[in-house]
Design an enzyme around this catalytic site. Structure first.
Site, mmCIF file in Angstrom:
data_model
loop_
_atom_site.group_PDB
_atom_site.id
_atom_site.type_symbol
_atom_site.label_atom_id
_atom_site.label_comp_id
_atom_site.label_asym_id
_atom_site.label_seq_id
_atom_site.Cartn_x
_atom_site.Cartn_y
_atom_site.Cartn_z
ATOM 1 N N CYS A 174 -0.525 -43.341 37.530
ATOM 2 C CA CYS A 174 -1.489 -42.304 37.157
ATOM 3 C C CYS A 174 -1.797 -41.401 38.340
ATOM 4 O O CYS A 174 -1.879 -41.856 39.474
ATOM 5 C CB CYS A 174 -2.789 -42.953 36.673
ATOM 6 S SG CYS A 174 -2.610 -43.821 35.127
ATOM 7 N N ASP A 218 -11.876 -48.046 36.657
ATOM 8 C CA ASP A 218 -11.026 -47.982 35.459
ATOM 9 C C ASP A 218 -11.837 -47.927 34.166
ATOM 10 O O ASP A 218 -11.268 -47.794 33.080
ATOM 11 C CB ASP A 218 -10.050 -49.183 35.422
ATOM 12 C CG ASP A 218 -9.057 -49.134 36.572
ATOM 13 O OD1 ASP A 218 -8.927 -48.070 37.205
ATOM 14 O OD2 ASP A 218 -8.424 -50.167 36.855
ATOM 15 N N ARG A 262 1.202 -47.330 28.337
ATOM 16 C CA ARG A 262 1.472 -48.081 29.563
ATOM 17 C C ARG A 262 0.516 -49.263 29.707
ATOM 18 O O ARG A 262 0.859 -50.255 30.361
ATOM 19 C CB ARG A 262 1.301 -47.170 30.795
ATOM 20 C CG ARG A 262 2.461 -46.217 31.026
ATOM 21 C CD ARG A 262 2.333 -45.545 32.380
ATOM 22 N NE ARG A 262 1.774 -46.472 33.329
ATOM 23 C CZ ARG A 262 0.743 -46.226 34.144
ATOM 24 N NH1 ARG A 262 0.185 -45.049 34.155
ATOM 25 N NH2 ARG A 262 0.295 -47.144 34.960
HETATM 26 N N1 EPU Z 1 -6.053 -47.146 49.616
HETATM 27 C C1 EPU Z 1 -5.750 -46.767 50.908
HETATM 28 N N2 EPU Z 1 -4.681 -47.375 51.519
HETATM 29 C C2 EPU Z 1 -3.932 -48.338 50.910
HETATM 30 C C3 EPU Z 1 -4.265 -48.717 49.600
HETATM 31 C C4 EPU Z 1 -5.336 -48.099 48.983
HETATM 32 O O1 EPU Z 1 -6.400 -45.900 51.490
HETATM 33 O O2 EPU Z 1 -3.000 -48.847 51.541
HETATM 34 C C5 EPU Z 1 -7.219 -46.530 48.958
HETATM 35 C C6 EPU Z 1 -6.852 -45.782 47.680
HETATM 36 O O3 EPU Z 1 -6.459 -44.457 47.956
HETATM 37 C C7 EPU Z 1 -8.145 -45.885 46.894
HETATM 38 C C8 EPU Z 1 -8.717 -47.230 47.298
HETATM 39 O O4 EPU Z 1 -8.064 -47.572 48.520
HETATM 40 O O5 EPU Z 1 -9.027 -44.878 47.311
HETATM 41 C C9 EPU Z 1 -8.494 -48.353 46.320
HETATM 42 O O6 EPU Z 1 -7.123 -48.455 45.984
HETATM 43 P P1 EPU Z 1 -6.448 -49.814 45.513
HETATM 44 O O7 EPU Z 1 -5.353 -50.145 46.444
HETATM 45 O O8 EPU Z 1 -7.509 -50.827 45.269
HETATM 46 O O9 EPU Z 1 -5.821 -49.370 44.116
HETATM 47 P P2 EPU Z 1 -4.411 -49.767 43.520
HETATM 48 O O10 EPU Z 1 -4.063 -51.152 43.888
HETATM 49 O O11 EPU Z 1 -3.428 -48.685 43.777
HETATM 50 C C10 EPU Z 1 -5.400 -50.843 41.359
HETATM 51 C C11 EPU Z 1 -5.233 -50.648 39.888
HETATM 52 C C12 EPU Z 1 -5.893 -49.347 39.463
HETATM 53 C C13 EPU Z 1 -7.372 -49.376 39.860
HETATM 54 C C14 EPU Z 1 -7.523 -49.686 41.364
HETATM 55 C C15 EPU Z 1 -8.950 -49.860 41.789
HETATM 56 C C16 EPU Z 1 -3.139 -51.757 39.484
HETATM 57 C C17 EPU Z 1 -1.696 -51.643 39.110
HETATM 58 N N3 EPU Z 1 -3.808 -50.614 39.565
HETATM 59 O O12 EPU Z 1 -4.736 -49.728 41.965
HETATM 60 O O13 EPU Z 1 -5.808 -49.347 38.045
HETATM 61 O O14 EPU Z 1 -7.962 -48.134 39.591
HETATM 62 O O15 EPU Z 1 -6.785 -50.887 41.671
HETATM 63 O O16 EPU Z 1 -9.553 -50.883 41.067
HETATM 64 O O17 EPU Z 1 -3.658 -52.846 39.660
HETATM 65 C C18 EPU Z 1 -5.668 -48.438 35.890
HETATM 66 O O18 EPU Z 1 -5.461 -49.588 35.481
HETATM 67 O O19 EPU Z 1 -5.940 -47.466 35.142
HETATM 68 C C19 EPU Z 1 -5.620 -48.190 37.335
HETATM 69 C C20 EPU Z 1 -5.466 -46.985 37.851
#
Ligand code: EPU
Length: 422
Positions: free
Chosen positions: A117, A306, A398
């Protein structure tokens, strides 16, 4: 192409079964790559991200057999490649979990930069920091990320920000590393605990998942041979809770873990709906005008980002002004423009949405800008007067299993319709 057509204005009433959690499933499937043997994963949501992930595993040499649409047997005894196919990995975010899993077991992995997304910038610096701390080298070249190591050694990793993806990826990488890895300032979402439970069931030694500090003691190998059932989807459950509020309905969600919904139900009670909590099921009943509330999205156990778009729809129909503060993603209000086409009154100021309640929404043609935005538009379409057409529904497929069937069973007038793009 397909679109959803909703004739709205119906109160949603009845029961809905919640599926397994998407964000747990897309971490547990690649975790099966760590197992020198077979495992069975049950309660998987039947969604396109899960199917894509199984295709990635097949291309790496794993044997993947669906025993039912929600249960898969994976045998990773004979992995033949550590390079994931870019045409699939580019399609969704969670494809980067193959990095941690393959690095741990084979000391080498490559994926293309993941898609998913469009929620604003999505850096992976914390994943890289974790891999490097364990002794891996990371090369980024031509849109690919390559990680490799002679040996991985456990160490202490402090996460600069709380990241679900980085916590999971480092956990995967550390499972077979030599010695002890600690992840400090770890994410605590239910899917983090679910991944740790899966890995432990298959022979890993992970303690503290669900708290700020996770301790992973490396083991020689994961032997598998077990069955694991994925945790219920807290966000799908929350989506139906918001659908009940927006349509002035009465819905019982079954097969959920209500404790995972605490931040959501706290806000629902503040809005003035009636909640009956029965540990693994929850009834929500609209009992008269709902009040505006303010929300700030935060990592678990805070209010989930989310759930932000779906909650916005319910707030559009509350009395008064609500303010949503989005603290995780820089661009997660694209749906507001679509809701405004339906008669909502939402203005965006940087990371804040200001929502003035309106009496009703009106059907309109709208576009799902991402997965949760799409779910929000379904809720809006069910509550609105007239007909709503939702385009770009591949985003919704998805992450939600049988979504229109589940809404139909609650009384919604919703159909999936094929159309030709002009
Ligand atoms: N971030 C960083 N550096 C990193 C990783 C993340 O700066 O190395 C920042 C991101 O830019 C963001 C924050 O940290 O501002 C949180 O990101 P996170 O890594 O927790 O998100 P993600 O793992 O990419 C998962 C879910 C998302 C959900 C987020 C937050 C999965 C596949 N996706 O994403 O789910 O929004 O955690 O809870 O697990 C959804 O299901 O609709 C979805 C987008």
């Amino acid at each position: 192409m397909e679109k959803l057509v909703i004739h709205g204005g119906t109160r949603l009433v009845g029961q809905v079964q919640i599926s397994g959690a998407k964000n747990a499933a897309v971490a547990i499937i690649p975790a099966a790559l760590l197992i020198d043997g077979e495992c069975i994963i049950d309660n998987l949501p039947n969604i396109s991200d899960v199917k894509l992930y199984c295709e990635i595993l097949k291309s790496l040499g794993a044997k993947v057999e669906f025993l039912t649409p929600n249960c898969v047997k994976i045998d990773s005894s004979n992995i033949t490649s550590t390079i994931a196919p870019s045409e699939i990995t580019r399609k969704f975010r969670a494809s980067y979990y193959v990095l941690g899993a393959l690095l741990s077991r084979f000391k080498s992995a490559q994926v293309s930069f993941p898609g998913g997304c469009d929620l604003g910038t999505r850096p992976i610096d914390q994943h890289i920091k974790g891999f490097e701390t364990l002794g891996a080298q990371v090369e980024i070249n031509g849109g690919n990320i390559k990680v490799f190591a002679d040996k991985l050694t456990g160490d202490s990793i402090y996460m600069d920000i709380v990241s679900v993806g980085a916590t999971m990826n480092i956990m995967l990488a550390a499972v077979l590393a030599e010695g002890v890895t600690t992840i400090e300032n770890a994410a605590k979402e239910p899917h983090i605990v679910d991944l740790a439970n899966f890995l432990n069931t298959m022979g890993a030694n992970i303690k503290g998942a669900g708290t700020d500090t996770i301790k992973i003691t490396g083991v020689e190998k994961l032997t598998g041979g077990k069955m694991y059932s994925v945790v219920p989807d807290q966000i799908e459950a929350g989506t139906f809770l918001m659908a009940a509020v927006a349509t002035k309905g009465d819905i019982t969600i079954k097969n959920c873990i209500t404790a995972h919904l605490a931040s959501i139900t706290a806000k629902l009670e503040e809005m003035g709906v009636e909640i009956t909590d029965n540990i693994d099921e929850m009834r929500i009943r609209y009992v008269g005008d709902t009040s505006a509330v303010n929300i700030k999205t935060l990592p678990y156990p805070g209010f989930p980002t989310d759930m932000q778009p779906q909650t916005a729809v319910a707030l559009c129909l509350c009395k008064g002004r609500s303010i949503i503060n989005e603290s995780i993603w820089s661009s997660r209000f694209q749906y507001a423009f679509e809701l405004n086409k339906m008669g909502a009154n939402i203005s965006i100021q940087d990371k804040m949405a200001i929502i003035e309640g309106v009496d009703e929404l009106k059907g309109a043609p709208v576009y799902a800008t991402d997965l949760r935005a799409g779910a929000a538009l379904i809720i809006a379409g069910c509550s609105a007067k007239g007909t709503t057409e939702i385009f770009n529904i591949e985003h919704i497929d998805r992450g939600y299993e049988n979504i229109e069937e589940k809404f139909k069973a609650l009384g919604a007038n919703i159909e999936r319709v094929e159309y030709e793009e002009k």
